[in-house]
Motif scaffolding. Structure first.
Motif, PDB file in Angstrom:
ATOM      1  N   LEU A  18       0.840  -1.203   0.000  1.00 55.41           N
ATOM      2  CA  LEU A  18       0.000   0.000   0.000  1.00 55.41           C
ATOM      3  C   LEU A  18       0.868   1.243   0.000  1.00 55.41           C
ATOM      4  O   LEU A  18       1.980   1.248   0.538  1.00 55.41           O
ATOM      5  N   VAL A  19       0.303   2.302  -0.594  1.00 55.98           N
ATOM      6  CA  VAL A  19       0.940   3.621  -0.516  1.00 55.98           C
ATOM      7  C   VAL A  19       0.733   4.161   0.901  1.00 55.98           C
ATOM      8  O   VAL A  19      -0.330   3.988   1.495  1.00 55.98           O
ATOM      9  N   ILE A  20       1.753   4.818   1.432  1.00 56.00           N
ATOM     10  CA  ILE A  20       1.557   5.589   2.666  1.00 56.00           C
ATOM     11  C   ILE A  20       1.951   7.041   2.373  1.00 56.00           C
ATOM     12  O   ILE A  20       3.020   7.310   1.831  1.00 56.00           O
ATOM     13  N   ALA A  21       1.031   7.975   2.696  1.00 59.21           N
ATOM     14  CA  ALA A  21       1.305   9.403   2.461  1.00 59.21           C
ATOM     15  C   ALA A  21       1.592  10.028   3.827  1.00 59.21           C
ATOM     16  O   ALA A  21       2.684   9.852   4.374  1.00 59.21           O
ATOM     17  N   GLY A  22       0.601  10.714   4.434  1.00 58.00           N
ATOM     18  CA  GLY A  22       0.812  11.252   5.784  1.00 58.00           C
ATOM     19  C   GLY A  22       0.799  10.146   6.834  1.00 58.00           C
ATOM     20  O   GLY A  22       1.343  10.290   7.923  1.00 58.00           O
ATOM     21  N   GLY A  23       0.139   9.048   6.524  1.00 59.55           N
ATOM     22  CA  GLY A  23       0.075   7.902   7.442  1.00 59.55           C
ATOM     23  C   GLY A  23      -0.976   8.038   8.526  1.00 59.55           C
ATOM     24  O   GLY A  23      -1.166   7.131   9.329  1.00 59.55           O
ATOM     25  N   SER A  24      -1.707   9.151   8.569  1.00 57.59           N
ATOM     26  CA  SER A  24      -2.607   9.396   9.706  1.00 57.59           C
ATOM     27  C   SER A  24      -3.798   8.454   9.708  1.00 57.59           C
ATOM     28  O   SER A  24      -4.365   8.174  10.757  1.00 57.59           O
ATOM     29  N   ASN A  25      -4.193   7.955   8.563  1.00 57.14           N
ATOM     30  CA  ASN A  25      -5.262   6.972   8.550  1.00 57.14           C
ATOM     31  C   ASN A  25      -4.689   5.555   8.629  1.00 57.14           C
ATOM     32  O   ASN A  25      -5.214   4.699   9.334  1.00 57.14           O
ATOM     33  N   SER A  65     -12.771  20.429   7.948  1.00 60.73           N
ATOM     34  CA  SER A  65     -12.688  18.964   7.867  1.00 60.73           C
ATOM     35  C   SER A  65     -11.873  18.376   9.015  1.00 60.73           C
ATOM     36  O   SER A  65     -12.047  17.222   9.377  1.00 60.73           O
ATOM     37  N   TYR A  66     -10.937  19.159   9.538  1.00 62.62           N
ATOM     38  CA  TYR A  66      -9.999  18.616  10.538  1.00 62.62           C
ATOM     39  C   TYR A  66      -9.927  19.526  11.739  1.00 62.62           C
ATOM     40  O   TYR A  66      -9.596  20.701  11.607  1.00 62.62           O
ATOM     41  N   TYR A  67     -10.192  18.978  12.895  1.00 57.96           N
ATOM     42  CA  TYR A  67     -10.117  19.775  14.116  1.00 57.96           C
ATOM     43  C   TYR A  67      -8.669  19.983  14.556  1.00 57.96           C
ATOM     44  O   TYR A  67      -8.257  21.079  14.934  1.00 57.96           O
ATOM     45  N   ALA A 114      -1.725  14.941   7.473  1.00 52.69           N
ATOM     46  CA  ALA A 114      -2.690  14.382   6.498  1.00 52.69           C
ATOM     47  C   ALA A 114      -2.548  15.134   5.176  1.00 52.69           C
ATOM     48  O   ALA A 114      -2.390  16.354   5.160  1.00 52.69           O
ATOM     49  N   THR A 115      -2.623  14.416   4.070  1.00 52.10           N
ATOM     50  CA  THR A 115      -2.380  15.022   2.752  1.00 52.10           C
ATOM     51  C   THR A 115      -3.665  15.094   1.930  1.00 52.10           C
ATOM     52  O   THR A 115      -4.620  14.352   2.186  1.00 52.10           O
ATOM     53  N   ILE A 116      -3.642  15.958   0.925  1.00 53.92           N
ATOM     54  CA  ILE A 116      -4.835  16.062   0.057  1.00 53.92           C
ATOM     55  C   ILE A 116      -5.063  14.736  -0.674  1.00 53.92           C
ATOM     56  O   ILE A 116      -6.198  14.298  -0.844  1.00 53.92           O
ATOM     57  N   VAL A 150      -8.346   9.771  -1.519  1.00 50.19           N
ATOM     58  CA  VAL A 150      -8.372   8.315  -1.719  1.00 50.19           C
ATOM     59  C   VAL A 150      -9.244   7.640  -0.653  1.00 50.19           C
ATOM     60  O   VAL A 150      -9.853   6.604  -0.903  1.00 50.19           O
ATOM     61  N   GLN A 151      -9.370   8.277   0.528  1.00 52.04           N
ATOM     62  CA  GLN A 151     -10.212   7.723   1.589  1.00 52.04           C
ATOM     63  C   GLN A 151     -11.667   7.526   1.184  1.00 52.04           C
ATOM     64  O   GLN A 151     -12.341   6.651   1.686  1.00 52.04           O
ATOM     65  N   SER A 152     -12.175   8.421   0.334  1.00 50.61           N
ATOM     66  CA  SER A 152     -13.609   8.411  -0.014  1.00 50.61           C
ATOM     67  C   SER A 152     -14.498   8.486   1.233  1.00 50.61           C
ATOM     68  O   SER A 152     -15.346   7.633   1.460  1.00 50.61           O
TER      69      SER A 152
HETATM   70  C1  FAD Z   1      -5.944  11.224  15.731  1.00 53.25           C
HETATM   71  C2  FAD Z   1      -6.555  11.312  14.333  1.00 53.25           C
HETATM   72  C3  FAD Z   1      -7.486  12.301  14.061  1.00 53.25           C
HETATM   73  C4  FAD Z   1      -8.058  12.388  12.796  1.00 53.25           C
HETATM   74  N1  FAD Z   1      -8.937  13.390  12.559  1.00 53.25           N
HETATM   75  C5  FAD Z   1      -9.511  13.484  11.340  1.00 53.25           C
HETATM   76  C6  FAD Z   1     -10.416  14.545  11.071  1.00 53.25           C
HETATM   77  O1  FAD Z   1     -10.688  15.412  11.919  1.00 53.25           O
HETATM   78  N2  FAD Z   1     -11.001  14.589   9.842  1.00 53.25           N
HETATM   79  C7  FAD Z   1     -10.707  13.651   8.893  1.00 53.25           C
HETATM   80  O2  FAD Z   1     -11.251  13.743   7.774  1.00 53.25           O
HETATM   81  N3  FAD Z   1      -9.842  12.649   9.126  1.00 53.25           N
HETATM   82  C8  FAD Z   1      -9.236  12.537  10.319  1.00 53.25           C
HETATM   83  N4  FAD Z   1      -8.373  11.519  10.552  1.00 53.25           N
HETATM   84  C9  FAD Z   1      -8.106  10.536   9.495  1.00 53.25           C
HETATM   85  C10 FAD Z   1      -6.959  10.894   8.539  1.00 53.25           C
HETATM   86  O3  FAD Z   1      -6.220  11.990   9.017  1.00 53.25           O
HETATM   87  C11 FAD Z   1      -7.489  11.207   7.152  1.00 53.25           C
HETATM   88  O4  FAD Z   1      -8.141  10.070   6.643  1.00 53.25           O
HETATM   89  C12 FAD Z   1      -6.418  11.693   6.151  1.00 53.25           C
HETATM   90  O5  FAD Z   1      -7.078  12.210   5.031  1.00 53.25           O
HETATM   91  C13 FAD Z   1      -5.482  10.655   5.679  1.00 53.25           C
HETATM   92  O6  FAD Z   1      -4.463  11.303   4.905  1.00 53.25           O
HETATM   93  P1  FAD Z   1      -2.980  10.735   4.927  1.00 53.25           P
HETATM   94  O7  FAD Z   1      -2.192  11.546   3.960  1.00 53.25           O
HETATM   95  O8  FAD Z   1      -2.467  10.662   6.296  1.00 53.25           O
HETATM   96  O9  FAD Z   1      -3.263   9.282   4.291  1.00 53.25           O
HETATM   97  P2  FAD Z   1      -2.596   7.873   4.666  1.00 53.25           P
HETATM   98  O10 FAD Z   1      -3.032   7.448   6.022  1.00 53.25           O
HETATM   99  O11 FAD Z   1      -1.155   7.880   4.388  1.00 53.25           O
HETATM  100  O12 FAD Z   1      -3.313   6.964   3.550  1.00 53.25           O
HETATM  101  C14 FAD Z   1      -4.707   6.781   3.554  1.00 53.25           C
HETATM  102  C15 FAD Z   1      -5.115   5.850   2.368  1.00 53.25           C
HETATM  103  O13 FAD Z   1      -4.934   6.528   1.124  1.00 53.25           O
HETATM  104  C16 FAD Z   1      -3.989   5.841   0.301  1.00 53.25           C
HETATM  105  N5  FAD Z   1      -3.200   6.907  -0.340  1.00 53.25           N
HETATM  106  C17 FAD Z   1      -2.724   8.037   0.277  1.00 53.25           C
HETATM  107  N6  FAD Z   1      -2.153   8.854  -0.631  1.00 53.25           N
HETATM  108  C18 FAD Z   1      -2.245   8.213  -1.832  1.00 53.25           C
HETATM  109  C19 FAD Z   1      -1.836   8.563  -3.168  1.00 53.25           C
HETATM  110  N7  FAD Z   1      -1.220   9.726  -3.439  1.00 53.25           N
HETATM  111  N8  FAD Z   1      -2.110   7.692  -4.160  1.00 53.25           N
HETATM  112  C20 FAD Z   1      -2.735   6.511  -3.912  1.00 53.25           C
HETATM  113  N9  FAD Z   1      -3.156   6.132  -2.677  1.00 53.25           N
HETATM  114  C21 FAD Z   1      -2.924   6.969  -1.654  1.00 53.25           C
HETATM  115  C22 FAD Z   1      -3.201   4.938   1.229  1.00 53.25           C
HETATM  116  O14 FAD Z   1      -2.722   3.776   0.580  1.00 53.25           O
HETATM  117  C23 FAD Z   1      -4.264   4.596   2.276  1.00 53.25           C
HETATM  118  O15 FAD Z   1      -5.089   3.561   1.801  1.00 53.25           O
HETATM  119  C24 FAD Z   1      -7.728  11.431  11.785  1.00 53.25           C
HETATM  120  C25 FAD Z   1      -6.778  10.436  12.078  1.00 53.25           C
HETATM  121  C26 FAD Z   1      -6.189  10.379  13.320  1.00 53.25           C
HETATM  122  C27 FAD Z   1      -5.164   9.310  13.604  1.00 53.25           C
END
Ligand code: FAD
Length: 283
Positions: free
Chosen positions: A29-36, A98-100, A108-110, A115-117
Motif C-alpha cells: 500500500l501507498v503511505i502518504a501522511g500515514g494518519s489513517n 474537515s480537521y479539528y 494528512a495530505t490532500i 483516496v479515503q472516499s
Molecule cells: C488522531 C486522528 C485524528 C483524525 N482526525 C480526522 C479529522 O478530523 N477529519 C478527517 O477527515 N480525518 C481525520 N483523521 C483521518 C486521517 O487523518 C485522514 O483520513 C487523512 O485524510 C489521511 O491522509 P494521509 O495523507 O495521512 O493518508 P494515509 O493514512 O497515508 O493513507 C490513507 C489511504 O490513502 C492511500 N493513499 C494516500 N495517498 C495516496 C496517493 N497519493 N495515491 C494513492 N493512494 C494513496 C493509502 O494507501 C491509504 O489507503 C484522523 C486520524 C487520526 C489518527
C-alpha cells in the motif's frame, strides 16, 4: 495496526514507486501522511511505499488552474494564499472545517483525503463542485473528473499524483455552508455551490452535499433546474426543495438520516444565498 508489515520503501521517483506497487500488488500500500493507515487494521498489507520523497508537496499556479501535489498537507491548503484567493475561499474553509486537530492537518495530505472516499469530507465536496480533476500515474498518466474517480473506476493500484483545480471565470461564485454542532468533529452535513451568472441567468450550476453514501454527491436535478434561471429567492427555495426530494443521507454516530434530510434544505439555501450575496457585491 498493520501487524503483518515486513517491508518499508521510500522511492525517489514516481516510476520506482509504481514498479513497487505493480510488483507486489495485493500486499502493498501507498503511505502518504500515514494518519489513517496507522490506525487501520489491515492484515493483508505486508509492505508500504512511502511517497514523501517524490516531491509531490507543492501548490503551483498554471494557466487557468492551480496544481496541488498529492502529498501537500491539509494545513498548507489553509495557509497558502493561492488557495485562499481561489474560488471565493471555499477550499480553505473546507480544509479547516474537515480537521479539528492542527497536528493531524500538518501530516494528512490532500491525496490521502481523496483516496479515503469519506462521505463527510467537506474538502472532497468542495473539489467536486469546483470540477477539480485528479491526475493518476500508473503506466499512463490521465486526468479523471472527480466524480468519476470517486465513483471508483478507481486507482487500480496507481498513484494519485496531483489535483488540478480550475480557476473560476468572471462572474462565477462559490460558497460553502455547514452544520457543525461539535467543532471537534467534522460537520454533520455540508453543501457547496458554484455557479456563473451570465446576463443575470445561472450557468454551469454545481451543487454538492456531504453525508451521502460513500462519498459526497452532486445534486444534479437541482442543478439542471437552476440552469438559465435567475438566482432569485424563489428559485433558490425551489432548488433546495428538489435537493430535499432527491437527497439520500446516511446515519452515523454524529447524526441520523432523518435529521440530515430535514436540514439539507437549510445548508443548500444558505450556500446558494451566499452566491447571490457575492454576486450582488460584485455589481
Ligand atoms: C488522531 C486522528 C485524528 C483524525 N482526525 C480526522 C479529522 O478530523 N477529519 C478527517 O477527515 N480525518 C481525520 N483523521 C483521518 C486521517 O487523518 C485522514 O483520513 C487523512 O485524510 C489521511 O491522509 P494521509 O495523507 O495521512 O493518508 P494515509 O493514512 O497515508 O493513507 C490513507 C489511504 O490513502 C492511500 N493513499 C494516500 N495517498 C495516496 C496517493 N497519493 N495515491 C494513492 N493512494 C494513496 C493509502 O494507501 C491509504 O489507503 C484522523 C486520524 C487520526 C489518527
Amino acid at each position: 495496526m498493520l501487524s503483518n508489515l515486513k517491508g518499508y520503501h521510500r522511492p525517489k521517483s514516481i516510476a520506482e514507486a509504481l514498479a513497487l506497487l505493480e510488483k507486489n500488488s495485493g500486499t502493498i500500500l501507498v503511505i502518504a501522511g500515514g494518519s489513517n493507515l496507522v490506525r487501520s487494521h489491515n492484515e493483508t498489507v505486508q509492505e508500504l511505499v512511502d511517497i514523501s520523497s517524490l516531491r509531490l508537496n507543492y501548490i503551483k499556479e498554471d494557466v487557468g488552474l492551480i496544481r496541488v501535489g498529492a502529498t501537500t498537507p491539509i494545513q498548507e491548503l489553509i495557509e497558502n494564499p493561492k488557495i485562499s484567493n481561489l474560488s471565493d475561499g471555499i477550499l480553505t474553509a473546507a480544509a479547516f472545517q474537515s480537521y479539528y486537530s492542527r497536528m493531524i492537518r500538518n501530516v494528512a495530505t490532500i491525496g490521502g483525503e481523496l483516496v479515503q472516499s469519506n462521505p463527510l469530507s467537506v474538502l472532497y465536496c468542495a473539489l467536486l463542485v469546483l470540477q477539480a480533476q485528479v491526475r493518476i500515474a500508473g503506466g499512463e498518466e490521465f486526468a479523471l473528473a472527480m466524480n468519476i474517480f470517486l465513483n471508483k473506476k478507481g486507482l487500480n493500484g496507481g498513484l494519485l499524483v496531483e489535483v488540478l483545480i480550475p480557476k473560476m471565470a468572471d462572474r462565477t461564485y462559490a460558497a460553502l455552508s455547514t452544520i457543525q454542532p461539535d467543532p471537534k468533529s467534522p460537520p454533520i452535513i455540508a453543501a457547496c455551490s458554484r455557479l456563473t451568472l451570465h446576463k443575470g441567468l445561472c450557468r454551469n450550476v454545481k451543487i454538492g452535499v456531504t453525508a451521502t453514501a460513500k462519498i459526497p454527491q452532486r445534486m444534479q436535478e437541482a442543478e439542471i433546474q437552476l440552469e438559465e434561471q435567475r438566482l432569485s429567492n424563489a428559485n433558490i427555495e425551489s432548488a433546495a426543495e428538489t435537493v430535499y426530494d432527491t437527497y439520500q443521507p446516511i446515519s452515523d454516530h454524529l447524526a441520523g438520516e432523518e435529521y440530515r434530510k430535514e436540514v439539507v434544505r437549510l445548508v443548500v439555501k444558505k450556500a446558494l444565498n451566499t452566491c447571490l450575496e457575492l454576486a450582488e457585491e460584485d455589481l
